[in-house]
Design a protein around this motif. Sequence first.
Motif, PDB file in Angstrom:
ATOM      1  N   ALA A 347       0.831  -1.198   0.000  1.00 51.88           N
ATOM      2  CA  ALA A 347       0.000   0.000   0.000  1.00 51.88           C
ATOM      3  C   ALA A 347       0.867   1.251   0.000  1.00 51.88           C
ATOM      4  O   ALA A 347       1.921   1.302   0.651  1.00 51.88           O
ATOM      5  CB  ALA A 347      -0.918   0.001   1.221  1.00 51.88           C
ATOM      6  N   GLU A 348       0.422   2.261  -0.749  1.00 51.97           N
ATOM      7  CA  GLU A 348       1.133   3.538  -0.834  1.00 51.97           C
ATOM      8  C   GLU A 348       0.135   4.662  -0.586  1.00 51.97           C
ATOM      9  O   GLU A 348      -0.970   4.653  -1.142  1.00 51.97           O
ATOM     10  CB  GLU A 348       1.784   3.710  -2.204  1.00 51.97           C
ATOM     11  N   ALA A 349       0.525   5.617   0.250  1.00 51.50           N
ATOM     12  CA  ALA A 349      -0.370   6.716   0.598  1.00 51.50           C
ATOM     13  C   ALA A 349      -0.253   7.852  -0.404  1.00 51.50           C
ATOM     14  O   ALA A 349       0.777   8.037  -1.064  1.00 51.50           O
ATOM     15  CB  ALA A 349      -0.048   7.234   1.997  1.00 51.50           C
ATOM     16  N   ARG A 350      -1.290   8.614  -0.502  1.00 50.65           N
ATOM     17  CA  ARG A 350      -1.312   9.785  -1.380  1.00 50.65           C
ATOM     18  C   ARG A 350      -0.320  10.832  -0.876  1.00 50.65           C
ATOM     19  O   ARG A 350      -0.246  11.088   0.329  1.00 50.65           O
ATOM     20  CB  ARG A 350      -2.729  10.361  -1.385  1.00 50.65           C
ATOM     21  N   PRO A 351       0.450  11.457  -1.772  1.00 48.81           N
ATOM     22  CA  PRO A 351       1.389  12.516  -1.342  1.00 48.81           C
ATOM     23  C   PRO A 351       0.634  13.625  -0.612  1.00 48.81           C
ATOM     24  O   PRO A 351      -0.444  14.040  -1.024  1.00 48.81           O
ATOM     25  CB  PRO A 351       1.972  13.020  -2.660  1.00 48.81           C
ATOM     26  N   LEU A 356      -0.311   6.184   5.876  1.00 49.08           N
ATOM     27  CA  LEU A 356      -0.928   4.865   6.079  1.00 49.08           C
ATOM     28  C   LEU A 356      -1.245   4.632   7.548  1.00 49.08           C
ATOM     29  O   LEU A 356      -2.310   4.102   7.904  1.00 49.08           O
ATOM     30  CB  LEU A 356      -0.005   3.765   5.553  1.00 49.08           C
ATOM     31  N   GLU A 357      -0.309   5.032   8.413  1.00 51.92           N
ATOM     32  CA  GLU A 357      -0.519   4.835   9.847  1.00 51.92           C
ATOM     33  C   GLU A 357      -1.741   5.624  10.328  1.00 51.92           C
ATOM     34  O   GLU A 357      -2.535   5.140  11.128  1.00 51.92           O
ATOM     35  CB  GLU A 357       0.723   5.261  10.631  1.00 51.92           C
ATOM     36  N   GLU A 358      -1.889   6.849   9.838  1.00 55.17           N
ATOM     37  CA  GLU A 358      -3.029   7.668  10.245  1.00 55.17           C
ATOM     38  C   GLU A 358      -4.355   7.069   9.772  1.00 55.17           C
ATOM     39  O   GLU A 358      -5.391   7.240  10.424  1.00 55.17           O
ATOM     40  CB  GLU A 358      -2.870   9.093   9.693  1.00 55.17           C
ATOM     41  N   MET A 359      -4.315   6.355   8.655  1.00 56.16           N
ATOM     42  CA  MET A 359      -5.546   5.723   8.147  1.00 56.16           C
ATOM     43  C   MET A 359      -5.813   4.364   8.787  1.00 56.16           C
ATOM     44  O   MET A 359      -6.861   3.767   8.567  1.00 56.16           O
ATOM     45  CB  MET A 359      -5.459   5.583   6.625  1.00 56.16           C
ATOM     46  N   GLY A 360      -4.862   3.873   9.543  1.00 53.72           N
ATOM     47  CA  GLY A 360      -5.066   2.589  10.214  1.00 53.72           C
ATOM     48  C   GLY A 360      -4.542   1.397   9.452  1.00 53.72           C
ATOM     49  O   GLY A 360      -4.929   0.260   9.735  1.00 53.72           O
ATOM     50  N   VAL A 361      -3.647   1.631   8.473  1.00 52.88           N
ATOM     51  CA  VAL A 361      -3.029   0.521   7.747  1.00 52.88           C
ATOM     52  C   VAL A 361      -1.853   0.010   8.573  1.00 52.88           C
ATOM     53  O   VAL A 361      -0.806   0.650   8.663  1.00 52.88           O
ATOM     54  CB  VAL A 361      -2.559   0.962   6.347  1.00 52.88           C
ATOM     55  N   THR A 388      -3.879  11.416  -8.742  1.00 54.67           N
ATOM     56  CA  THR A 388      -2.950  12.163  -7.887  1.00 54.67           C
ATOM     57  C   THR A 388      -1.961  12.993  -8.720  1.00 54.67           C
ATOM     58  O   THR A 388      -1.036  13.604  -8.169  1.00 54.67           O
ATOM     59  CB  THR A 388      -2.179  11.219  -6.954  1.00 54.67           C
ATOM     60  N   GLY A 389      -2.141  13.005 -10.048  1.00 49.04           N
ATOM     61  CA  GLY A 389      -1.360  13.865 -10.920  1.00 49.04           C
ATOM     62  C   GLY A 389       0.056  13.433 -11.148  1.00 49.04           C
ATOM     63  O   GLY A 389       0.940  14.285 -11.329  1.00 49.04           O
ATOM     64  N   ARG A 390       0.341  12.126 -11.118  1.00 48.63           N
ATOM     65  CA  ARG A 390       1.714  11.638 -11.304  1.00 48.63           C
ATOM     66  C   ARG A 390       1.792  10.669 -12.466  1.00 48.63           C
ATOM     67  O   ARG A 390       0.792  10.092 -12.888  1.00 48.63           O
ATOM     68  CB  ARG A 390       2.220  10.976 -10.012  1.00 48.63           C
ATOM     69  N   GLU A 391       2.988  10.467 -12.967  1.00 48.39           N
ATOM     70  CA  GLU A 391       3.202   9.555 -14.082  1.00 48.39           C
ATOM     71  C   GLU A 391       3.245   8.109 -13.581  1.00 48.39           C
ATOM     72  O   GLU A 391       3.600   7.840 -12.441  1.00 48.39           O
ATOM     73  CB  GLU A 391       4.522   9.884 -14.792  1.00 48.39           C
ATOM     74  N   GLN A 392       2.895   7.202 -14.471  1.00 52.48           N
ATOM     75  CA  GLN A 392       2.971   5.773 -14.148  1.00 52.48           C
ATOM     76  C   GLN A 392       4.405   5.423 -13.729  1.00 52.48           C
ATOM     77  O   GLN A 392       5.374   5.813 -14.363  1.00 52.48           O
ATOM     78  CB  GLN A 392       2.590   4.937 -15.370  1.00 52.48           C
ATOM     79  N   GLY A 393       4.497   4.705 -12.627  1.00 49.89           N
ATOM     80  CA  GLY A 393       5.802   4.239 -12.155  1.00 49.89           C
ATOM     81  C   GLY A 393       6.453   5.157 -11.152  1.00 49.89           C
ATOM     82  O   GLY A 393       7.499   4.815 -10.597  1.00 49.89           O
ATOM     83  N   ALA A 394       5.880   6.346 -10.922  1.00 50.56           N
ATOM     84  CA  ALA A 394       6.495   7.258  -9.932  1.00 50.56           C
ATOM     85  C   ALA A 394       6.367   6.678  -8.555  1.00 50.56           C
ATOM     86  O   ALA A 394       5.400   5.983  -8.226  1.00 50.56           O
ATOM     87  CB  ALA A 394       5.823   8.622 -10.012  1.00 50.56           C
ATOM     88  N   SER A 395       7.307   6.983  -7.700  1.00 51.09           N
ATOM     89  CA  SER A 395       7.279   6.495  -6.327  1.00 51.09           C
ATOM     90  C   SER A 395       6.287   7.296  -5.507  1.00 51.09           C
ATOM     91  O   SER A 395       6.221   8.508  -5.638  1.00 51.09           O
ATOM     92  CB  SER A 395       8.674   6.599  -5.681  1.00 51.09           C
ATOM     93  N   ALA A 396       5.550   6.620  -4.675  1.00 53.64           N
ATOM     94  CA  ALA A 396       4.616   7.306  -3.788  1.00 53.64           C
ATOM     95  C   ALA A 396       5.213   7.393  -2.406  1.00 53.64           C
ATOM     96  O   ALA A 396       6.057   6.595  -2.019  1.00 53.64           O
ATOM     97  CB  ALA A 396       3.288   6.553  -3.739  1.00 53.64           C
ATOM     98  N   VAL A 397       4.767   8.392  -1.669  1.00 52.54           N
ATOM     99  CA  VAL A 397       5.263   8.604  -0.305  1.00 52.54           C
ATOM    100  C   VAL A 397       4.364   7.831   0.651  1.00 52.54           C
ATOM    101  O   VAL A 397       3.169   8.012   0.660  1.00 52.54           O
ATOM    102  CB  VAL A 397       5.273  10.097   0.046  1.00 52.54           C
ATOM    103  N   ARG A 398       4.997   7.016   1.492  1.00 51.70           N
ATOM    104  CA  ARG A 398       4.241   6.236   2.449  1.00 51.70           C
ATOM    105  C   ARG A 398       4.226   6.909   3.797  1.00 51.70           C
ATOM    106  O   ARG A 398       5.107   7.641   4.133  1.00 51.70           O
ATOM    107  CB  ARG A 398       4.829   4.850   2.607  1.00 51.70           C
TER     108      ARG A 398
END
Length: 398
Positions: A347-351, A356-361, A388-398
């Motif tokens: 799972a990857e959180a939205r920038p 994730l922790e705040e959402m309970g993951v 989320t306005g990013r290109e395919q394959g971009a790293s997401a911030v967790r």
Amino acid sequence: MRIRDLTSAEAVERALAEYDSTGGQAFRARYKFGSSTQYYLSHGGRLYDAKAIAGVAYGYQHSSDGPLPRDHFSGGEAAGSVNPVLRAMGFAVLDSHSRSVEAERAWRLTVWENLLARRDAAGLVTADTVRAVGAYGNFRGIWFDKSRTQGIHPAGVAVGLKHTGQHYPDDLGESGVLYHYPVTRQTGRDLAEVNATKVAAKLQLPVFVITEHGDLRDVRLAWVEGWEDRSSLFLVKFGEIPPTQVLDHDRSEEQPFQLEGNRRSRRNGTVVRRPDQARFKLEVFQRYGPRCPLSGIAVPQMVEAAHLRGDAEGGSSDARNGLPMNAALHRAFDSHLFAINPDTLTAEARPGGPSLEEMGVLYPKLTLEHLPHLDALRWRYSEWLRRTGREQGASAVR
């Protein structure tokens, strides 16, 4: 005063008309008859207590004697009893104690025809109308009338399912219901009711789903389409056509995967109909279990079936296009606050948060025995990146 002296079909017709005008409960009370437990006179699509009708008809034919009291004659098939007398006048008398699955199916459909014929303008019937023909018979949720149905199966066969709507109101829809297993202090009785309901599914016998509307009842003809023991759920489908297959275990790998296609529609332009949603939930639970893999919550009442390609985006109701999620994470998922990377299964959180922790993951990586289909994971992740306005394959911030 003998029942064999009843010979007037017109007198029987008059008794039937009185029964219809007063209602069965008032009719029986007036003439001191009990409800039939086995034999019913069938006429014009309606069922009547055979013995009570015959006793009252006798009084119409022999007015000087009056109605024949119930203890003055016998019901049943013996010579000189009610059934041969009624048949001799051309009336049909049915035995509700079926001796085969085919006969029981025919009996239940006859009961359904009777219930349809006795509906009021709002489509409701009285509680007595339901009980008088054995569609329901006690205060518990599942009625399986073992004394009448154990001739078909030793465990008995479920006949009626009562849905109060108080504990699980969202599980009842237009096309069916997710019916929860009974949970009472009588665990042996609970298990017997569950087993009898499974028998109804295996034998393809319809059941009656009953909901209360004050003193009246709404009754739907239904079929038990499947079940999931870990979540204690039955899938019950409304309609007159039985299911082609009983969903008694995970069958998600038996058909080619389809990412698109559902029966979602709008009624009156505003109300969304999702006839496949109940089945989707059951099949998701069968495939993955009723446990949220991201939070660890395993309380079935708190876990929902989340689409990867959403229902509104034309996503299919294939279980491989879904995941079990607790209700809060399901909302976050549908709001695109996080997604699952199809390559890492993490799972990857939205920038910009929430994290994730705040959402309970608590468990970001999927470690399920069976995983969603890769096409579904890829579609969802690509859609999430786009939103989320990013290109395919971009790293997401967790």
